[in-house]
Design an enzyme around this catalytic site. Structure first.
Site, PDB file in Angstrom:
ATOM      1  N   ARG A  16     -13.013  -9.579   1.899  1.00 48.40           N
ATOM      2  CA  ARG A  16     -11.473  -9.512   1.337  1.00 48.40           C
ATOM      3  C   ARG A  16     -11.621  -9.492   0.093  1.00 48.40           C
ATOM      4  NH1 ARG A  16      -6.344 -12.513   3.955  1.00 48.40           N
ATOM      5  NH2 ARG A  16      -5.076 -12.102   2.187  1.00 48.40           N
ATOM      6  N   ARG A  49     -10.159 -15.025   8.413  1.00 48.91           N
ATOM      7  CA  ARG A  49     -10.306 -15.828   7.410  1.00 48.91           C
ATOM      8  C   ARG A  49     -11.459 -17.431   7.594  1.00 48.91           C
ATOM      9  NH1 ARG A  49      -5.016 -17.812   5.202  1.00 48.91           N
ATOM     10  NH2 ARG A  49      -4.197 -17.211   7.382  1.00 48.91           N
TER      11      ARG A  49
END
Length: 354
Positions: A40, A31
């Site tokens: 994502r 992330r």
């Protein structure tokens, strides 16, 4: 498959000479990268991202396109095996992984089977094959699994835990049931890693994230014992015998000698154990991987460079060091700070290999 062009990582795991210390990061596809967040979002949810080989391949390669890393690691999750066992894995925002059907008793242990990597976990091996093909020999590919103990903690607790009250209650009250569960998980992990190797993984790592929560005697009985059986199984297979195996027990620095006795090729270290001390204790029996505190990457680039130098000096001259963080990179890290670390490793490590 093409020959690996950059084999520093594999050479370091074999404790062979390298020109500079190889480096990769746990959770290097994650992330903290804006391109990962975009993929994502395209996938819709985390499990879809994991279970779609093309998307798993895409995010695996993203950090390699950005940084001069020396290895790729399969993008997946440690909970793929419990999910394939029918425990009903799902993720709640801000809460982490959860299981709809946790393991609470002997009947629950009896009902779960050994997943077939070619069936229930085919999406993982398909991803490995695709990633290996797309890498085209740039760097080696690492496969991985959670350790039996770590997977069992999630399966019994039904998700993440701070106290491990459920699984430790089972361990103290009904150790035979827990051993039966761990034996099933251990067999599953061995088959899973074997399948990843057959699909193209060139090294494998076992993440024992929660082994450090155990006392010394229970660590040996309920964690290391099963990891050692997995190592022995893989080393006995003609197609996997030469594939390096890395064991990583977070907060497990007190057990390095015992871990080295498992027959693994390398030990991962977190930042609570010095490389100098670990090298003195295990000698040249295994390579060492680690061990910069991930929080260093929140600091300035000058501070990152100093801490990289300190870590390299801790290991000192000689072969058998793979530079890594002591745990996964945090989501809030600036990617340019990760680049500063990687570049510093390659630049500052050269004198240690002359």
């Amino acid at each position: 498959m093409p020959k690996v062009k950059n084999d520093r990582f594999l050479r370091a795991l074999r404790r062979e000479p390298v020109d500079v210390t190889p480096v990769w990061m746990m959770r290097q596809a994650g992330r903290y990268l804006p391109e990962y967040r975009a993929t994502r979002s395209k996938a819709g949810d985390f499990l879809t991202l994991c279970k779609t080989p093309e998307l798993a391949c895409e995010v695996t390669l993203q950090p390699l396109d950005r940084f001069e890393l020396d290895a790729a690691i399969l993008f997946s999750d440690i909970l793929t095996i419990p999910d394939a066992m029918g425990l009903g894995l799902y993720f709640e925002e801000g809460e982490g992984p959860r299981f709809s059907n946790p393991v609470k008793n002997a009947a629950d242990v009896d009902r779960i089977g050994i997943p077939d990597p070619g069936d229930e976990l085919r999406y993982v091996t398909d991803a490995v094959s695709l990633i290996r093909r797309e890498l085209d020999g740039r760097v080696p590919l690492i496969g991985f699994s959670g350790s039996p103990w770590t997977l069992a903690t999630y399966m019994v607790e039904g998700g993440s835990s701070k106290t491990f009250s459920g699984i430790k209650g089972m361990m103290f009250d009904q150790p035979d049931i827990l051993h039966r569960l761990l034996a099933k998980i251990g067999e599953s992990v061995a088959l899973y890693l074997q399948a990843q190797i057959e699909a193209g993984a060139q090294a494998v790592m076992i993440f024992d994230t929660w082994g450090g929560s155990l006392s010394p005697v229970h660590y040996q009985q309920f964690s290391l014992h099963y990891m050692s059986k997995i190592v022995s199984k893989l080393k006995s297979l003609p197609g996997a015998a030469d594939v390096p195996i890395i064991l990583f027990t977070k907060n497990g620095g007190q057990w390095l000698e015992l871990m080295a006795d498992s027959g693994c090729d390398a030990l991962g270290l977190d930042w609570t154990t010095s490389l100098e001390d670990a090298k003195r204790r295990v000698g040249d029996r295994v390579a060492l991987q680690g061990n910069l505190d991930p929080c260093v990457l929140y600091a300035s680039k000058d501070a990152i460079r100093r801490e990289v130098a300190t870590t390299l000096e801790s290991f000192g001259h000689g072969n058998g060091h793979v530079f890594n963080l002591g745990h996964g990179i945090h989501p809030g890290i600036d990617p340019e700070h990760a680049r500063a670390m990687i570049d510093a490793v390659h630049e500052l490590s050269r004198p240690f290999h002359t």
